[in-house]
Every structure is written in structure tokens, then in C-alpha cells.
Design a protein around this motif. Structure first.
Motif, PDB file in Angstrom:
ATOM      1  N   VAL A  84      -1.653  35.032  27.253  1.00 33.12           N
ATOM      2  CA  VAL A  84      -0.545  35.318  26.351  1.00 33.12           C
ATOM      3  C   VAL A  84       0.399  36.262  27.090  1.00 33.12           C
ATOM      4  O   VAL A  84      -0.064  37.173  27.784  1.00 33.12           O
ATOM      5  CB  VAL A  84      -1.015  35.986  25.031  1.00 33.12           C
ATOM      6  CG1 VAL A  84       0.160  36.226  24.091  1.00 33.12           C
ATOM      7  CG2 VAL A  84      -2.092  35.169  24.342  1.00 33.12           C
ATOM      8  N   ASP A  85       1.710  36.025  26.930  1.00 32.36           N
ATOM      9  CA  ASP A  85       2.656  36.945  27.550  1.00 32.36           C
ATOM     10  C   ASP A  85       3.814  37.217  26.607  1.00 32.36           C
ATOM     11  O   ASP A  85       3.924  36.609  25.549  1.00 32.36           O
ATOM     12  CB  ASP A  85       3.142  36.436  28.907  1.00 32.36           C
ATOM     13  CG  ASP A  85       3.991  35.174  28.846  1.00 32.36           C
ATOM     14  OD1 ASP A  85       4.186  34.599  27.758  1.00 32.36           O
ATOM     15  OD2 ASP A  85       4.475  34.740  29.906  1.00 32.36           O
ATOM     16  N   GLY A  86       4.657  38.153  27.004  1.00 25.74           N
ATOM     17  CA  GLY A  86       5.803  38.498  26.183  1.00 25.74           C
ATOM     18  C   GLY A  86       6.489  39.738  26.702  1.00 25.74           C
ATOM     19  O   GLY A  86       6.256  40.175  27.828  1.00 25.74           O
ATOM     20  N   GLU A  87       7.325  40.296  25.839  1.00 29.45           N
ATOM     21  CA  GLU A  87       8.128  41.455  26.190  1.00 29.45           C
ATOM     22  C   GLU A  87       8.134  42.438  25.020  1.00 29.45           C
ATOM     23  O   GLU A  87       8.200  42.034  23.863  1.00 29.45           O
ATOM     24  CB  GLU A  87       9.558  40.983  26.472  1.00 29.45           C
ATOM     25  CG  GLU A  87      10.531  42.073  26.805  1.00 29.45           C
ATOM     26  CD  GLU A  87      11.927  41.517  27.035  1.00 29.45           C
ATOM     27  OE1 GLU A  87      12.879  42.123  26.517  1.00 29.45           O
ATOM     28  OE2 GLU A  87      12.062  40.481  27.715  1.00 29.45           O
ATOM     29  N   VAL A  88       8.064  43.699  25.337  1.00 29.56           N
ATOM     30  CA  VAL A  88       8.162  44.741  24.321  1.00 29.56           C
ATOM     31  C   VAL A  88       9.630  44.880  23.923  1.00 29.56           C
ATOM     32  O   VAL A  88      10.504  45.033  24.782  1.00 29.56           O
ATOM     33  CB  VAL A  88       7.605  46.085  24.841  1.00 29.56           C
ATOM     34  CG1 VAL A  88       7.866  47.206  23.842  1.00 29.56           C
ATOM     35  CG2 VAL A  88       6.116  45.958  25.153  1.00 29.56           C
ATOM     36  N   LEU A  89       9.894  44.791  22.625  1.00 30.29           N
ATOM     37  CA  LEU A  89      11.252  44.960  22.108  1.00 30.29           C
ATOM     38  C   LEU A  89      11.471  46.363  21.559  1.00 30.29           C
ATOM     39  O   LEU A  89      12.562  46.919  21.679  1.00 30.29           O
ATOM     40  CB  LEU A  89      11.535  43.923  21.012  1.00 30.29           C
ATOM     41  CG  LEU A  89      11.387  42.456  21.439  1.00 30.29           C
ATOM     42  CD1 LEU A  89      11.552  41.539  20.244  1.00 30.29           C
ATOM     43  CD2 LEU A  89      12.371  42.106  22.541  1.00 30.29           C
ATOM     44  N   GLU A  90      10.426  46.919  20.946  1.00 33.45           N
ATOM     45  CA  GLU A  90      10.508  48.256  20.346  1.00 33.45           C
ATOM     46  C   GLU A  90       9.114  48.865  20.340  1.00 33.45           C
ATOM     47  O   GLU A  90       8.149  48.192  19.990  1.00 33.45           O
ATOM     48  CB  GLU A  90      11.033  48.130  18.911  1.00 33.45           C
ATOM     49  CG  GLU A  90      11.132  49.402  18.150  1.00 33.45           C
ATOM     50  CD  GLU A  90      11.566  49.200  16.696  1.00 33.45           C
ATOM     51  OE1 GLU A  90      11.378  50.141  15.906  1.00 33.45           O
ATOM     52  OE2 GLU A  90      12.068  48.119  16.344  1.00 33.45           O
ATOM     53  N   ALA A  91       9.019  50.131  20.721  1.00 33.18           N
ATOM     54  CA  ALA A  91       7.747  50.852  20.663  1.00 33.18           C
ATOM     55  C   ALA A  91       8.005  52.223  20.066  1.00 33.18           C
ATOM     56  O   ALA A  91       8.773  53.012  20.616  1.00 33.18           O
ATOM     57  CB  ALA A  91       7.122  50.978  22.050  1.00 33.18           C
ATOM     58  N   ASP A  92       7.374  52.481  18.926  1.00 35.76           N
ATOM     59  CA  ASP A  92       7.503  53.748  18.230  1.00 35.76           C
ATOM     60  C   ASP A  92       6.090  54.232  17.895  1.00 35.76           C
ATOM     61  O   ASP A  92       5.630  54.112  16.760  1.00 35.76           O
ATOM     62  CB  ASP A  92       8.339  53.562  16.961  1.00 35.76           C
ATOM     63  CG  ASP A  92       8.530  54.857  16.178  1.00 35.76           C
ATOM     64  OD1 ASP A  92       8.278  55.944  16.740  1.00 35.76           O
ATOM     65  OD2 ASP A  92       8.926  54.768  15.001  1.00 35.76           O
ATOM     66  N   PRO A  93       5.365  54.762  18.921  1.00 36.06           N
ATOM     67  CA  PRO A  93       3.979  55.175  18.699  1.00 36.06           C
ATOM     68  C   PRO A  93       3.884  56.284  17.659  1.00 36.06           C
ATOM     69  O   PRO A  93       4.722  57.175  17.684  1.00 36.06           O
ATOM     70  CB  PRO A  93       3.523  55.684  20.065  1.00 36.06           C
ATOM     71  CG  PRO A  93       4.589  55.301  21.032  1.00 36.06           C
ATOM     72  CD  PRO A  93       5.830  55.022  20.258  1.00 36.06           C
ATOM     73  N   PRO A  94       2.898  56.309  16.828  1.00 36.95           N
ATOM     74  CA  PRO A  94       1.898  55.271  16.557  1.00 36.95           C
ATOM     75  C   PRO A  94       2.266  54.441  15.322  1.00 36.95           C
ATOM     76  O   PRO A  94       1.383  54.032  14.581  1.00 36.95           O
ATOM     77  CB  PRO A  94       0.643  56.098  16.299  1.00 36.95           C
ATOM     78  CG  PRO A  94       1.172  57.297  15.541  1.00 36.95           C
ATOM     79  CD  PRO A  94       2.545  57.560  16.150  1.00 36.95           C
ATOM     80  N   ARG A  95       3.538  54.197  15.106  1.00 42.51           N
ATOM     81  CA  ARG A  95       3.962  53.547  13.869  1.00 42.51           C
ATOM     82  C   ARG A  95       4.330  52.075  13.992  1.00 42.51           C
ATOM     83  O   ARG A  95       4.023  51.288  13.109  1.00 42.51           O
ATOM     84  CB  ARG A  95       5.154  54.303  13.277  1.00 42.51           C
ATOM     85  CG  ARG A  95       4.809  55.674  12.778  1.00 42.51           C
ATOM     86  CD  ARG A  95       6.017  56.387  12.230  1.00 42.51           C
ATOM     87  NE  ARG A  95       6.907  56.909  13.265  1.00 42.51           N
ATOM     88  CZ  ARG A  95       6.673  58.000  13.981  1.00 42.51           C
ATOM     89  NH1 ARG A  95       5.575  58.671  13.790  1.00 42.51           N
ATOM     90  NH2 ARG A  95       7.528  58.417  14.883  1.00 42.51           N
ATOM     91  N   LYS A  96       5.014  51.713  15.070  1.00 39.13           N
ATOM     92  CA  LYS A  96       5.559  50.354  15.108  1.00 39.13           C
ATOM     93  C   LYS A  96       5.654  49.840  16.538  1.00 39.13           C
ATOM     94  O   LYS A  96       6.079  50.574  17.438  1.00 39.13           O
ATOM     95  CB  LYS A  96       6.950  50.347  14.463  1.00 39.13           C
ATOM     96  CG  LYS A  96       7.548  48.975  14.285  1.00 39.13           C
ATOM     97  CD  LYS A  96       8.865  49.085  13.514  1.00 39.13           C
ATOM     98  CE  LYS A  96       9.437  47.727  13.192  1.00 39.13           C
ATOM     99  NZ  LYS A  96      10.707  47.851  12.442  1.00 39.13           N
ATOM    100  N   LEU A  97       5.272  48.580  16.697  1.00 39.93           N
ATOM    101  CA  LEU A  97       5.411  47.879  17.965  1.00 39.93           C
ATOM    102  C   LEU A  97       5.971  46.500  17.656  1.00 39.93           C
ATOM    103  O   LEU A  97       5.412  45.776  16.832  1.00 39.93           O
ATOM    104  CB  LEU A  97       4.044  47.757  18.659  1.00 39.93           C
ATOM    105  CG  LEU A  97       3.997  46.934  19.942  1.00 39.93           C
ATOM    106  CD1 LEU A  97       4.863  47.558  21.033  1.00 39.93           C
ATOM    107  CD2 LEU A  97       2.553  46.808  20.425  1.00 39.93           C
TER     108      LEU A  97
END
Length: 168
Positions: A73-86
Motif C-alpha cells: 500500500v502506498d500514498g501521501e500524507v496530506l495533513e498530520a496533526d498529532p495526536p488528533r488527525k491524519l
């Protein structure tokens, strides 16, 4: 868990986990954790917008399908807001049909709920990906293809709460 069907273009699954948001975040994003539940494919995230996401095929997966490459599986991170939202893109590379459907959008949301319990909601936007939608809904479980997101999240919950996956 939220029920989904193979025809849903947006599938939402939810599970409550007795753990901190930080611990759930780590279980999702750390290959030391994420390779221990679900289908056992350790995944690495570059947790910044535009960062790479890759889940790596295990030796067992490769033995089952000798044509499978290293990345399942592959992809790209669009948004990372640890530890609330990915938020990430997500493409299944394990078979040509799902790979050709292209990238879908996957959102992980972690919220404190009550008394040390977190609510984890996974929203998978599957427009234009009917084969993948059927697979991740769990509709193909009887064929040996697995139980989709319901199984993955149940296994994650078991691992975080007890230290052991469901089938360990």
C-alpha cells in the motif's frame, strides 16, 4: 464499528479504545506498532504534508503472491496533526485491479471520549474505486481476503488495550 457496504463510496468505521490519543496515534503511525495488527504490514509515514506513506509486504504476503513487490500500500500524507488527525492518500498495490483504481483518501481522527477512552474514526473516501471499496468493506472476507477496516480496527484495539493482537 460503523457498518459499511461494498457499494459505499465513503465508508466510516469507528472504534472506542481504552488508551490515550498519543498511544493510538503511535499505534497508527509507528512501524513498531502498525506491523503487529491488521494484516501485519509495517508502514512508514513521513508525517508532513507531501510526505510519503508506504506499507511493506511481509514474507508471508510474498509467499502467497510471488508477484507482489515490496510495497503493498502506498500514498501521501496530506495533513498530520498529532495526536488528533491524519489525512492521507491510500492505494492498494497488492493486485493490479485495485492498483489501477488509483489513490483514495483516508482520514484518521482520534478524540478523547470519556474516562481514558478514545474514539477513533476512520473515513475512507472510495469514489471511483469499487474493487477497493468491496475489499475494505469486508465483503470479501469469506474468500480469504480479510475483514477490511472492521478487522483492522478491532485488531488495533485489541493490541493497544491488551498488548496482543486478535490472532496472535
Amino acid at each position: 464499528m460503523t457498518n459499511t457496504t461494498a457499494t459505499d463510496t465513503v465508508q466510516i468505521n469507528r472504534v472506542y479504545i481504552r488508551a490515550t490519543p498519543e498511544r493510538v496515534w503511535e499505534a497508527i503511525t509507528s512501524p513498531e506498532w502498525n506491523g503487529k495488527y491488521g494484516y501485519g504490514a509495517p508502514a512508514k509515514y513521513d508525517l508532513r504534508p507531501g510526505g510519503k506513506y508506504e506499507a511493506y509486504a511481509t514474507e508471508e504476503m510474498k509467499a502467497y503472491d510471488p508477484n507482489l513487490g515490496d510495497i503493498c500500500v502506498d500514498g501521501e500524507v496530506l495533513e498530520a496533526d498529532p495526536p488528533r488527525k491524519l489525512v492521507q492518500t491510500w492505494r492498494m498495490c497488492m493486485d493490479q485491479g485495485t492498483k489501477e483504481e488509483g489513490f483514495t483518501r483516508l482520514t484518521w481522527e482520534i478524540e478523547s471520549s470519556f474516562d481514558g477512552v478514545c474514539k477513533l474514526t476512520v473515513t475512507h473516501e472510495l469514489s471511483g474505486a469499487p474493487k477497493l471499496a468491496e475489499l475494505v468493506s469486508g465483503a470479501l472476507e469469506r474468500t480469504g481476503a480479510g475483514g477490511g477496516w472492521s478487522f483492522v480496527l478491532s485488531d488495533l484495539k485489541s493490541l493497544v488495550e491488551t498488548g496482543a493482537p486478535l490472532a496472535g
